[in-house]
Motif scaffolding. Structure first.
Motif, PDB file in Angstrom:
ATOM      1  N   SER A 176       6.820   8.799  67.248  1.00 46.40           N
ATOM      2  CA  SER A 176       6.645   7.425  67.712  1.00 46.40           C
ATOM      3  C   SER A 176       6.301   6.493  66.556  1.00 46.40           C
ATOM      4  CB  SER A 176       5.558   7.371  68.783  1.00 46.40           C
ATOM      5  OG  SER A 176       5.435   6.074  69.312  1.00 46.40           O
ATOM      6  N   ASN A 177       5.411   6.955  65.671  1.00 47.36           N
ATOM      7  CA  ASN A 177       5.033   6.144  64.510  1.00 47.36           C
ATOM      8  C   ASN A 177       6.236   5.827  63.631  1.00 47.36           C
ATOM      9  OD1 ASN A 177       2.389   6.301  65.352  1.00 47.36           O
ATOM     10  ND2 ASN A 177       1.795   7.886  63.890  1.00 47.36           N
ATOM     11  N   ALA A 178       7.048   6.838  63.374  1.00 49.08           N
ATOM     12  CA  ALA A 178       8.198   6.655  62.491  1.00 49.08           C
ATOM     13  C   ALA A 178       9.207   5.685  63.084  1.00 49.08           C
ATOM     14  CB  ALA A 178       8.849   8.011  62.218  1.00 49.08           C
ATOM     15  N   PHE A 201      -3.077   0.414  68.502  1.00 53.29           N
ATOM     16  CA  PHE A 201      -3.247  -0.294  69.776  1.00 53.29           C
ATOM     17  C   PHE A 201      -1.895  -0.663  70.384  1.00 53.29           C
ATOM     18  CE2 PHE A 201      -3.167  -4.504  71.791  1.00 53.29           C
ATOM     19  CZ  PHE A 201      -3.884  -4.217  72.953  1.00 53.29           C
ATOM     20  N   LEU A 202      -0.992  -1.187  69.577  1.00 53.97           N
ATOM     21  CA  LEU A 202       0.325  -1.576  70.091  1.00 53.97           C
ATOM     22  C   LEU A 202       1.088  -0.361  70.627  1.00 53.97           C
ATOM     23  CD1 LEU A 202       1.428  -4.142  67.353  1.00 53.97           C
ATOM     24  CD2 LEU A 202       0.754  -4.651  69.712  1.00 53.97           C
ATOM     25  N   LEU A 203       1.014   0.747  69.889  1.00 55.85           N
ATOM     26  CA  LEU A 203       1.698   1.961  70.330  1.00 55.85           C
ATOM     27  C   LEU A 203       1.123   2.477  71.643  1.00 55.85           C
ATOM     28  CD1 LEU A 203       2.201   3.959  67.014  1.00 55.85           C
ATOM     29  CD2 LEU A 203       3.973   2.998  68.477  1.00 55.85           C
ATOM     30  N   GLN A 204      -0.201   2.448  71.762  1.00 53.89           N
ATOM     31  CA  GLN A 204      -0.849   2.912  72.983  1.00 53.89           C
ATOM     32  C   GLN A 204      -0.487   2.019  74.160  1.00 53.89           C
ATOM     33  OE1 GLN A 204      -2.621   5.771  73.513  1.00 53.89           O
ATOM     34  NE2 GLN A 204      -2.413   5.125  75.659  1.00 53.89           N
ATOM     35  N   THR A 205      -0.384   0.731  73.928  1.00 58.11           N
ATOM     36  CA  THR A 205      -0.005  -0.208  74.996  1.00 58.11           C
ATOM     37  C   THR A 205       1.418   0.058  75.467  1.00 58.11           C
ATOM     38  OG1 THR A 205      -1.482  -1.891  74.071  1.00 58.11           O
ATOM     39  CG2 THR A 205       0.176  -2.638  75.638  1.00 58.11           C
TER      40      THR A 205
END
Length: 496
Positions: A176-178, A201-205
């Protein structure tokens, strides 16, 4: 006995029963010649038959019984389900303008407030889509420059996995990060460090957003938004997080208001801000903060979850089918070797690998139904009349599992995309990015990412499950809005 009271009670019961029936019949009459559908309750429509966990399976059964065009009722609202390749082609492409509207999907509307590109229709949608496509192309989508961004992230990803030295890893966050950093480099003009609090935070949202969209809670909210809003649940925290994400996007845009070279914008936000300045004196301009903020959420969320989920599922299938993984690695070794990174030019020389990637997408059926459309005018199709403003659901899953269109439709099999000589074979029924005017905005970017990330990972690692392959569960965890693949731990064993 009080006769007056008794008569009043009887009259009340009669009115309570008959009035909804009369209103329902009147409303049904207004909708004219709608396609056929199952029997329904006058008050609830087909809601009692509806499977909130896997609605697409309910739609598939209806299409088998009633044909390619079916009407169901959500309470007193008609919804037309369109299934099968020919019917979808005739409506989404042949009648593309008529079916180009976007219906009000309350949870998505809550995230976008009716702005951006995903939840809009008509002039606003056309303007935002045109700008987005042009700007994404200017920043490299479909060109070599975007390949360099993806390769850079692939290198970071490989190096991070190597640090585990073959011990167990959970690849979900790393993937997901990549993937997210690719879209971040376009939207914000830079990548984030994986531990950056704002990035996390953006990824978790985004993750919470898609999980609620694909849960029974999300389906209930989309049918009864006002009612479900009264009850406690995870959706309330999601709405707070969405508002915080919107504020972050707005701050990023405001920071660019007094900067930037009009002849050379450095990122997507700056390009939009420059357009805002150009049209600041136009009272009806679509270039304002509301559209920008929602457009950024559209790009950020869609550009993150779908591609990373597909990559996560692809590795799961490689562990489930080690013979396929071995054949992919053999092809990569023969064509690319170990002295350079894979490039998009290698795709034509890697037919089996390309077929594997395509059938991962087809078989996982990430989005069984497209985001609901709506008719932009009264539309006649196949002898039926679908009134203006009717919700229309394209059932993409019906195409991806059609035995008339695929060699082995019900299982993962790369042979679905290979001819008798082992060459890659295109198939127009590959509709994972939808069809027609509302086809996925980032299709070209997603295709490039999937190929480069997948080939880079298989070039450098052999992925092994922590259980025997036959015990691996490849079924998704959520199946309503999208079929979200499972999270898992595995071994990433370095090959070099």
């Amino acid at each position: 006995m009080d006769t007056t009271l008794t008569l009043a009670n009887v009259l009340f019961v009669v009115i309570a029963v008959l009035l909804p029936l009369l209103l329902w019949k009147s409303q049904r009459k207004q909708f004219g010649r709608l396609p056929p559908g199952p029997a329904l309750n006058p008050l609830l429509g087909n809601l009692l038959q509806f499977d909130v966990k896997e609605p697409y399976k309910f739609y598939l059964k209806l299409s088998e019984k009633y044909g390619s065009v079916v009407t169901i009722w959500l309470a007193n609202t008609p919804v037309v389900i369109i299934s099968g390749y020919e019917a979808l082609k005739e409506t989404m492409i042949g009648l593309g303008e008529e079916f180009s509207g976007r219906d009000n999907y309350p949870l998505i509307m809550k995230a976008t407030l009716g702005y951006g590109v995903l939840s809009t229709s008509g002039h606003r949608w056309k303007e935002m889509r045109k700008f987005s496509l042009m700007t994404l192309k200017n920043f490299g989508m479909g060109r070599r420059s975007i390949e360099e961004r993806i390769r850079k992230e692939a290198e970071y990803l490989v190096e991070m996995m190597k640090k585990f030295e073959g011990s167990a890893i959970s690849p979900a966050d790393m993937l997901s990060n990549a993937v997210t950093n690719v879209i971040c480099s376009i939207v914000f003009g830079h990548r984030f460090e994986f531990e950056d609090p704002q990035f996390k935070f953006l990824l978790q949202t985004v993750n919470t957003y898609f999980r609620i969209l694909s849960s029974p809670l999300g389906q209930l909210y989309n049918v009864f938004p006002k009612l479900i809003s009264l009850f406690p649940g995870k959706h309330h925290q999601l709405f707070k997080d969405l508002e915080e994400a919107r504020e972050y996007f707005k701050r990023e845009a405001q920071a660019r208001m007094n900067n930037g070279d009009p002849s050379c914008p450095q990122d997507f936000i700056e390009a939009f801000v420059l357009k805002m300045k150009e049209e600041k004196d136009k009272p009806d301009t679509e270039y304002h903060f509301d559209n920008l903020v929602s457009l950024l959420w559209n790009l950020f969320s869609a550009g993150t979850e779908t591609t990373s989920s597909t990559l996560r599922h692809s590795l799961l299938l490689m562990m489930k089918h080690p013979d396929v993984q071995e054949r992919v690695q053999k092809e990569i070794d023969e064509v690319v070797g170990q002295d350079r990174w894979p490039s998009i030019e290698d795709r034509q020389r890697l037919p089996y690998t390309d077929a594997v990637i395509h059938d991962v997408q087809r078989s996982m059926d990430l989005a069984p139904i497209a985001i609901p459309h709506k008719t932009m005018c009264d539309t006649e199709y196949n002898g039926y009349v679908i009134p203006k403003g009717t919700m229309v659901i394209p059932l993409l899953s019906s195409v991806l599992i059609d035995p008339k269109l695929w060699k082995n439709p019900n299982c993962f099999d790369p042979e679905n995309f290979l001819d008798g000589d082992g060459r890659f074979k295109k198939n127009d029924a590959f509709v994972v990015f939808s069809m027609g005017k509302r086809v996925c905005l980032g299709e070209a970017l997603a295709r490039t990412e999937l190929f480069l990330f997948f080939t880079s990972l298989l070039q450098h690692f052999t992925f092994k499950a922590m259980v025997p392959p036959e015990e691996l569960d490849t079924t998704p965890t959520n199946c309503s809005f999208s079929r979200i693949p499972r999270t898992y731990e595995c071994y990433a064993i370095p090959r070099i």
